[in-house]
Scaffold this motif. Structure first.
Motif, PDB file in Angstrom:
ATOM      1  N   UNK A 105      -5.644  48.892  57.264  1.00  0.00           N
ATOM      2  CA  UNK A 105      -5.363  49.098  56.326  1.00  0.00           C
ATOM      3  C   UNK A 105      -6.146  50.179  56.026  1.00  0.00           C
ATOM      4  N   UNK A 106      -6.453  50.378  55.036  1.00  0.00           N
ATOM      5  CA  UNK A 106      -7.594  50.698  54.340  1.00  0.00           C
ATOM      6  C   UNK A 106      -8.800  51.558  54.738  1.00  0.00           C
ATOM      7  N   UNK A 107      -8.814  51.228  55.794  1.00  0.00           N
ATOM      8  CA  UNK A 107      -9.842  52.310  57.612  1.00  0.00           C
ATOM      9  C   UNK A 107      -9.220  53.238  57.415  1.00  0.00           C
ATOM     10  N   UNK A 108      -7.491  53.086  57.651  1.00  0.00           N
ATOM     11  CA  UNK A 108      -6.590  54.241  57.665  1.00  0.00           C
ATOM     12  C   UNK A 108      -6.486  54.606  56.913  1.00  0.00           C
ATOM     13  N   UNK A 109      -6.194  54.334  56.005  1.00  0.00           N
ATOM     14  CA  UNK A 109      -6.033  55.711  54.729  1.00  0.00           C
ATOM     15  C   UNK A 109      -7.867  55.892  54.641  1.00  0.00           C
ATOM     16  N   UNK A 110      -8.697  55.756  54.501  1.00  0.00           N
ATOM     17  CA  UNK A 110      -9.807  56.499  54.555  1.00  0.00           C
ATOM     18  C   UNK A 110     -10.081  57.199  54.875  1.00  0.00           C
ATOM     19  N   UNK A 111      -9.610  57.356  56.639  1.00  0.00           N
ATOM     20  CA  UNK A 111      -9.946  58.722  57.682  1.00  0.00           C
ATOM     21  C   UNK A 111      -9.095  59.195  57.374  1.00  0.00           C
ATOM     22  N   UNK A 124      -0.708  66.430  66.976  1.00  0.00           N
ATOM     23  CA  UNK A 124       0.097  65.199  67.484  1.00  0.00           C
ATOM     24  C   UNK A 124      -1.037  63.987  66.319  1.00  0.00           C
ATOM     25  N   UNK A 125      -0.614  63.553  66.051  1.00  0.00           N
ATOM     26  CA  UNK A 125      -1.593  62.207  65.304  1.00  0.00           C
ATOM     27  C   UNK A 125      -0.795  61.022  65.918  1.00  0.00           C
ATOM     28  N   UNK A 126      -1.603  60.032  65.333  1.00  0.00           N
ATOM     29  CA  UNK A 126      -0.729  58.437  66.437  1.00  0.00           C
ATOM     30  C   UNK A 126      -1.843  57.220  65.117  1.00  0.00           C
ATOM     31  N   UNK A 127      -1.421  56.822  64.926  1.00  0.00           N
ATOM     32  CA  UNK A 127      -1.475  55.071  65.075  1.00  0.00           C
ATOM     33  C   UNK A 127      -1.068  53.984  65.639  1.00  0.00           C
ATOM     34  N   UNK A 154       2.482  50.563  59.015  1.00  0.00           N
ATOM     35  CA  UNK A 154       3.220  51.542  59.522  1.00  0.00           C
ATOM     36  C   UNK A 154       3.663  52.555  58.025  1.00  0.00           C
ATOM     37  N   UNK A 155       3.419  51.865  56.844  1.00  0.00           N
ATOM     38  CA  UNK A 155       3.845  52.184  55.638  1.00  0.00           C
ATOM     39  C   UNK A 155       2.802  53.853  55.644  1.00  0.00           C
ATOM     40  N   UNK A 156       1.672  53.113  55.435  1.00  0.00           N
ATOM     41  CA  UNK A 156       0.410  54.232  55.529  1.00  0.00           C
ATOM     42  C   UNK A 156       0.803  55.738  56.503  1.00  0.00           C
ATOM     43  N   UNK A 157       0.831  55.420  57.875  1.00  0.00           N
ATOM     44  CA  UNK A 157       1.738  56.335  58.753  1.00  0.00           C
ATOM     45  C   UNK A 157       3.048  57.284  57.770  1.00  0.00           C
ATOM     46  N   UNK A 158       4.038  56.928  57.805  1.00  0.00           N
ATOM     47  CA  UNK A 158       5.012  57.571  57.097  1.00  0.00           C
ATOM     48  C   UNK A 158       4.578  58.155  55.983  1.00  0.00           C
ATOM     49  N   UNK A 159       4.093  58.032  55.121  1.00  0.00           N
ATOM     50  CA  UNK A 159       3.633  58.951  53.734  1.00  0.00           C
ATOM     51  C   UNK A 159       2.570  59.555  54.414  1.00  0.00           C
ATOM     52  N   UNK A 160       1.704  59.740  55.155  1.00  0.00           N
ATOM     53  CA  UNK A 160       1.144  60.700  56.225  1.00  0.00           C
ATOM     54  C   UNK A 160       2.008  61.865  56.981  1.00  0.00           C
ATOM     55  N   UNK A 161       3.214  61.059  57.645  1.00  0.00           N
ATOM     56  CA  UNK A 161       4.385  62.127  58.041  1.00  0.00           C
ATOM     57  C   UNK A 161       4.420  62.911  56.978  1.00  0.00           C
ATOM     58  N   UNK A 162       4.454  62.588  56.261  1.00  0.00           N
ATOM     59  CA  UNK A 162       5.753  63.254  54.810  1.00  0.00           C
ATOM     60  C   UNK A 162       4.938  64.268  53.989  1.00  0.00           C
ATOM     61  N   UNK A 163       3.274  64.111  54.023  1.00  0.00           N
ATOM     62  CA  UNK A 163       2.714  65.128  53.645  1.00  0.00           C
ATOM     63  C   UNK A 163       2.227  66.043  54.584  1.00  0.00           C
ATOM     64  N   UNK A 170       3.188  63.153  63.081  1.00  0.00           N
ATOM     65  CA  UNK A 170       2.886  61.548  63.018  1.00  0.00           C
ATOM     66  C   UNK A 170       3.212  60.287  63.321  1.00  0.00           C
ATOM     67  N   UNK A 171       2.925  59.318  64.137  1.00  0.00           N
ATOM     68  CA  UNK A 171       3.928  58.568  64.766  1.00  0.00           C
ATOM     69  C   UNK A 171       2.872  57.810  64.500  1.00  0.00           C
ATOM     70  N   UNK A 172       4.271  56.164  64.751  1.00  0.00           N
ATOM     71  CA  UNK A 172       3.781  54.670  64.998  1.00  0.00           C
ATOM     72  C   UNK A 172       3.361  54.935  66.330  1.00  0.00           C
TER      73      UNK A 172
END
Length: 223
Positions: A105-111, A124-127, A154-163, A170-172
């Motif tokens: 989680x934190x790793x994804x939020x950092x990168x 296209x960006x995927x987690x 998944x929550x982090x991805x959803x926020x990324x998709x909005x940003x 952006x997808x999971x």
């Protein structure tokens, strides 16, 4: 035009197979690993290897300058760990919780903020998530720390998709139950087949798919 691909977490398994297949398809690939062995495996496939450890702030920050000015058409955040193989309500230790949450989680939020600045238009960006993180599809409590981490991812991805709406799709992605060190030898899918399916799914994404959660074959999954 040559596809430019970034893969975070490619020392082995799914991440390394993404490197292999994209390179075989003629893509220019940059990929990360923590260990010397992982970096060597990436380089052996003809990809550019970067030492990045998403579990630490200093390690994750090492991604920024090597990709400054890049324009990735595809970016995949694959780094992840499973943690304790619990079967029910077995409390994780502080160390186990930190290891899983910091990596997944934190790793994804950092990168992700760094990657966002290095994407080509309409990238296209995927987690790499898991259906184990789905609330609607959950049927048992096994691996509840891993499940919690993927629900958070998944929550982090959803926020990324909005940003990044309008700039990137952006997808999971759920890779399936794959025969890797994490998935085990009894898993359903060969890693090559799982990655090939995810590559097809990524290639077929439309802007309307932004913020979606998909199985490896492109089937939408419930959150």
């Amino acid at each position: 035009m040559t596809l430019h691909v970034m893969i975070i977490g490619a020392s082995r398994g799914i991440g390394l197979e993404f490197v292999r297949q994209y390179r075989e398809a003629g893509a220019r690939v940059t990929a990360t690993a923590r260990s010397e062995d992982g970096l060597a495996r990436i380089q052996a496939l003809g990809a550019k290897a970067l030492r990045v450890d998403v579990a630490s702030a200093a390690g994750a920050s090492a991604l920024a300058w090597p990709i400054d000015g890049e324009a990735f058409d595809v970016a995949i955040v694959n780094a992840g760990v499973y943690g304790p193989r619990s079967k029910g309500l077995e409390p994780p230790s502080q160390a186990e919780f930190d290891a899983v949450m910091h990596t997944n989680v934190l790793g994804a939020m950092r990168v992700l903020p760094t990657l966002a600045e290095a994407l080509s238009p309409q990238a296209r960006l995927a987690v790499i998530s898991s259906r184990m993180g789905s609330m609607a599809l959950r049927a048992n409590p096994s691996g509840w720390l891993y499940r919690a981490s993927k629900a958070a991812l998944n929550s982090v991805l959803k926020d990324t998709s909005l940003a990044l709406a309008g700039r990137a799709t952006c997808v999971a992605l759920h890779p399936g139950w794959v025969r890797t060190d994490m998935g085990g030898s009894g898993a359903d899918l060969d890693v090559a087949d799982a990655v090939a399916a995810m590559r097809r799914t990524l290639a077929g994404l439309q802007s309307a798919d932004n913020g979606g959660f998909f199985d490896h074959d492109g089937t939408p999954l419930a959150w």
